[in-house]
Write a protein that holds these residues in place. Structure first.
Motif, PDB file in Angstrom:
ATOM      1  N   GLN A 121      40.992  45.713  28.823  1.00 30.27           N
ATOM      2  CA  GLN A 121      40.953  46.257  30.191  1.00 30.27           C
ATOM      3  C   GLN A 121      41.893  47.456  30.303  1.00 30.27           C
ATOM      4  O   GLN A 121      42.412  47.744  31.379  1.00 30.27           O
ATOM      5  CB  GLN A 121      41.401  45.192  31.195  1.00 30.27           C
ATOM      6  N   ARG A 175      46.587  46.207  30.989  1.00 33.98           N
ATOM      7  CA  ARG A 175      45.933  47.358  31.638  1.00 33.98           C
ATOM      8  C   ARG A 175      46.587  48.690  31.304  1.00 33.98           C
ATOM      9  O   ARG A 175      46.257  49.699  31.908  1.00 33.98           O
ATOM     10  CB  ARG A 175      45.822  47.115  33.146  1.00 33.98           C
ATOM     11  N   SER A 233      51.976  38.634  37.058  1.00 31.57           N
ATOM     12  CA  SER A 233      50.848  37.748  37.377  1.00 31.57           C
ATOM     13  C   SER A 233      51.339  36.318  37.470  1.00 31.57           C
ATOM     14  O   SER A 233      52.473  36.026  37.073  1.00 31.57           O
ATOM     15  CB  SER A 233      49.787  37.835  36.278  1.00 31.57           C
ATOM     16  N   GLY A 234      50.451  35.462  37.936  1.00 31.97           N
ATOM     17  CA  GLY A 234      50.758  34.027  37.991  1.00 31.97           C
ATOM     18  C   GLY A 234      50.615  33.432  39.383  1.00 31.97           C
ATOM     19  O   GLY A 234      50.982  32.278  39.593  1.00 31.97           O
ATOM     20  N   GLY A 235      50.065  34.203  40.317  1.00 25.46           N
ATOM     21  CA  GLY A 235      49.902  33.712  41.687  1.00 25.46           C
ATOM     22  C   GLY A 235      49.144  32.394  41.748  1.00 25.46           C
ATOM     23  O   GLY A 235      49.514  31.484  42.499  1.00 25.46           O
ATOM     24  N   LYS A 287      40.016  41.626  47.628  1.00 25.85           N
ATOM     25  CA  LYS A 287      39.039  40.680  47.107  1.00 25.85           C
ATOM     26  C   LYS A 287      38.224  40.073  48.248  1.00 25.85           C
ATOM     27  O   LYS A 287      37.129  39.567  48.038  1.00 25.85           O
ATOM     28  CB  LYS A 287      39.747  39.585  46.292  1.00 25.85           C
ATOM     29  N   ARG A 343      33.475  46.411  37.396  1.00 25.80           N
ATOM     30  CA  ARG A 343      34.730  45.813  36.936  1.00 25.80           C
ATOM     31  C   ARG A 343      35.795  46.844  36.575  1.00 25.80           C
ATOM     32  O   ARG A 343      36.949  46.507  36.431  1.00 25.80           O
ATOM     33  CB  ARG A 343      34.454  44.911  35.723  1.00 25.80           C
TER      34      ARG A 343
HETATM   35  O1  LIG Z   1      47.197  35.888  41.231  1.00 27.11           O
HETATM   36  C1  LIG Z   1      47.378  36.322  40.089  1.00 27.11           C
HETATM   37  O2  LIG Z   1      48.479  36.334  39.536  1.00 27.11           O
HETATM   38  C2  LIG Z   1      46.206  36.880  39.372  1.00 27.11           C
HETATM   39  C3  LIG Z   1      46.353  37.567  38.177  1.00 27.11           C
HETATM   40  C4  LIG Z   1      45.221  38.090  37.528  1.00 27.11           C
HETATM   41  C5  LIG Z   1      45.499  38.897  36.304  1.00 27.11           C
HETATM   42  O3  LIG Z   1      46.686  39.062  35.989  1.00 27.11           O
HETATM   43  O4  LIG Z   1      44.623  39.409  35.621  1.00 27.11           O
HETATM   44  C6  LIG Z   1      43.939  37.867  38.123  1.00 27.11           C
HETATM   45  C7  LIG Z   1      43.913  37.185  39.365  1.00 27.11           C
HETATM   46  N1  LIG Z   1      45.016  36.698  39.959  1.00 27.11           N
HETATM   47  C8  LIG Z   1      42.679  36.993  40.093  1.00 27.11           C
HETATM   48  O5  LIG Z   1      42.693  36.433  41.197  1.00 27.11           O
HETATM   49  C9  LIG Z   1      41.465  37.488  39.551  1.00 27.11           C
HETATM   50  O6  LIG Z   1      40.391  37.372  40.186  1.00 27.11           O
HETATM   51  C10 LIG Z   1      41.493  38.120  38.280  1.00 27.11           C
HETATM   52  C11 LIG Z   1      40.460  38.644  37.497  1.00 27.11           C
HETATM   53  C12 LIG Z   1      41.062  39.101  36.379  1.00 27.11           C
HETATM   54  C13 LIG Z   1      40.447  39.726  35.221  1.00 27.11           C
HETATM   55  O7  LIG Z   1      41.193  40.029  34.277  1.00 27.11           O
HETATM   56  O8  LIG Z   1      39.220  39.935  35.228  1.00 27.11           O
HETATM   57  N2  LIG Z   1      42.406  38.901  36.448  1.00 27.11           N
HETATM   58  C14 LIG Z   1      42.701  38.303  37.605  1.00 27.11           C
END
Ligand SMILES: O=C(O)c1cc(C(=O)O)c2c(n1)C(=O)C(=O)c1cc(C(=O)O)[nH]c1-2
Length: 560
Positions: free
Chosen positions: A87, A139, A204-206, A341, A467
């Motif tokens: 990505q 990314r 990340s990690g929500g 989203k 995407r």
């Molecule tokens: O809340 C988070 O920490 C978090 C992290 C990530 C991420 O780091 O890629 C995604 C999401 N949420 C998420 O909700 C999501 O739909 C998502 C899609 C992707 C991806 O790589 O296609 N990452 C993430």
């Protein structure tokens, strides 16, 4: 994590096999850079405002048919440990293309020839931990002060020598922000941003219930530049978290936008946790699903605006905010925009946060409250706009929004999870999802939002969910890729695809960087899926390498 099933499915990799013969890091061979004059794509969003709109105009609607491949690189052929699902948003500085991979390798290529300048990879020992995170995507990099910065899946800040790729420093974020570990549910996918001596990061990690934060580090030695991190949610036990077992979510998992004129930084904050079950987190749950403005030099709050209060659907504000000088309701105004989203698009006055456009839908929207039996919601788990960035074209005053159309079945699973999850951060969020009925086939959209009127100038369908996002040029073109490995040029005014190239890669999940070397314009894309590659295009390049699609085919399937 119980929410991970769908959105992480194609990103989870088997644990890499440690290889004791590998040295750490790979010795770098300084390479040769072609060309003498360079116009860069020097940061994630092209400029710190994240407009992704470049002033390069050699490629036009008239000659775009002469675009062809200048070079490509198969990243897995270069290193067997490169993981699927790239990505990376390329960053290009002074004739060098910097690419990261899933699994945190970094490649520096000569932009004109594709020759290797250097390559860095984490040790097998370090990489073996990465599979503990649900998502191991990355990314991209930030470049500044002669160094290249990357965040690793296991929460380290890496700085590499820009010329040689040699490791300058690798510092665990937990040194400065206690508890930021894989074990506690934190991981990194975002690109850092460099601005005025500092590196800016989120995490990340929500969905794992982490407590979200943003922090600044001195680029010189990676020590903290702010007195404290900016926490996106209160500490456990306080405010709306008084009843929660979890830290609350609010991850900032995409790069911020920074206004160099005011020194204000804007970032998008993700969902609260537990995801689909809100009883233990009463109220609005600030600052989740929000865009937040802080002073970039101190980290102090300026304003915060919430897109979704008391989220029950995993509707992060995910994609990076963008700062525009646009015509709004007939007047010039500096605004900050973000597509969530939730399938809604927002604009605020950059200085005050006063609402300009309040949640204009660009996707199908139906947000019923999740129940134990399950309800179908629109948008689904990937949201209406995920991490893919928008672009702004000042000529038309349009923002292009990369859209995703698909519902999901959401179940709130209080009993099951209350019984089974330990009382600790990093435990799974409550709730489960499945994609909605099989006939609910996902597709994508490109929405041209007229910033002046807050109305859609047009919306075109795309075969697959969008995407990767867009990068536009002053010649009126927007470049983007699709999940089948096609890359396209859209005429921004009309919304018509006027050029398509079928690459031998698949799954374009990032937007291109566009730059020049010795006044020749180049466009570079990464592809992900099972074929992580890098492609560089220019006028007069090879048109025989990919083939298949034509602009006519693409327009035809987009109309269906
Ligand atoms: O809340 C988070 O920490 C978090 C992290 C990530 C991420 O780091 O890629 C995604 C999401 N949420 C998420 O909700 C999501 O739909 C998502 C899609 C992707 C991806 O790589 O296609 N990452 C993430």
């Amino acid at each position: 994590c119980s929410t991970s099933t769908d959105k992480n499915a194609n990103k989870t990799e088997p644990a890499p096999t440690p290889n004791p013969s590998e040295s750490t890091p790979t010795p770098a061979e300084p390479g040769k850079v072609t060309g003498t004059s360079f116009k860069n794509f020097g940061t994630y969003g092209f400029d710190l405002k994240n407009t992704r709109h470049v002033p390069y105009k050699e490629v036009t609607a008239e000659n775009v048919k002469d675009l062809g491949m200048i070079w490509s690189a198969d990243l897995k052929a270069l290193d067997k440990d490169v993981k699927n699902g790239n990505q990376c948003y390329p960053v290009v500085v002074d004739g060098v293309v910097y690419i990261t991979t899933a699994g945190n390798q970094v490649f520096a290529f000569d932009a004109v020839t594709g020759g290797s300048i250097w390559h860095w990879k984490p040790s097998a020992e370090q990489a073996a931990n990465f599979s503990k995170a649900g998502i191991i995507a990355n990314r991209g990099v930030a470049v500044g002060e002669g160094k290249v910065f990357m965040l690793t899946v296991d929460n380290q800040i890496v700085s590499l020598d820009q010329k040689t790729g040699k490791l300058v420093k690798m510092v665990p974020i937990s040194d400065s922000v206690k508890g930021v570990t894989l074990e506690n549910g934190y991981y990194e996918t975002t690109a850092p941003v460099y601005y005025k001596g500092n590196i800016y990061i989120g995490s990340s990690g929500g969905d794992n219930g982490i407590r979200g934060f943003v922090n600044a580090y001195k680029a010189s030695d990676l020590t903290p530049a702010w007195d404290t991190p900016f926490w996106t949610v209160p500490p456990k036990g306080q405010d709306w978290l008084a009843n929660s077992k979890f830290q609350g979510g609010g991850a900032v998992w995409n790069p911020p936008a920074i206004d160099e004129e005011t020194g204000i930084m804007y970032f998008a904050v993700g969902n609260p946790a537990p995801d689909f079950y809100g009883e233990s987190r009463p109220g609005d749950n600030p600052y989740t699903d929000s865009v937040v403005a802080v002073n970039a030099s101190t980290g102090k709050l300026i304003w915060a605006k919430q897109e979704i209060s008391h989220d029950l659907w995993d509707y992060d504000a995910a994609a990076s905010p963008m700062i525009l000088n646009a015509t709004v309701k007939g007047k010039k105004q500096k605004i900050v925009v973000q597509g969530g989203k939730s399938g809604q698009w927002f604009a605020w006055d950059a200085k005050t946060g006063k609402v300009v456009w309040d949640g204009i839908p660009f996707a199908k929207i139906d947000h019923p409250k999740p129940t134990p039996e399950g309800v179908t919601v629109y948008p689904g788990v990937l949201g209406g706009e995920n991490y893919a960035p928008e672009t702004y074209d000042p000529e038309t005053n349009y923002v292009l929004i990369p859209g995703i159309e698909q519902g999901a079945l959401l179940k709130s699973a209080k009993n099951q999870d209350e019984a089974s999850t330990p009382d600790a951060p990093g435990a799974a969020a409550f709730g489960t999802t499945t994609l909605a009925a099989q006939n609910d086939v996902a597709f994508g959209t490109i929405t041209a939002m007229d910033v002046n009127t807050g109305k859609k100038a047009y919306q075109v369908k795309t075969k697959d969910p969008m995407r990767g996002g867009f990068t536009s040029t002053v010649a009126g073109l927007a470049f983007y890729g699709e999940l089948d490995g096609k890359i396209n040029a859209l005429a921004i005014k009309s919304g018509k695809v006027i050029w398509t190239f079928q690459t031998t890669g698949n799954s374009v999940q990032a937007a291109p960087a566009i730059f020049t070397v010795d006044d020749k314009q180049y466009i570079t894309f990464t592809t992900g899926g099972i074929a992580p590659k890098v492609f560089v295009f220019g006028l007069g390049g090879d048109k025989t390498q990919g083939k298949a699609g034509t602009a006519e085919d693409t327009n035809a399937h987009q109309k269906k």
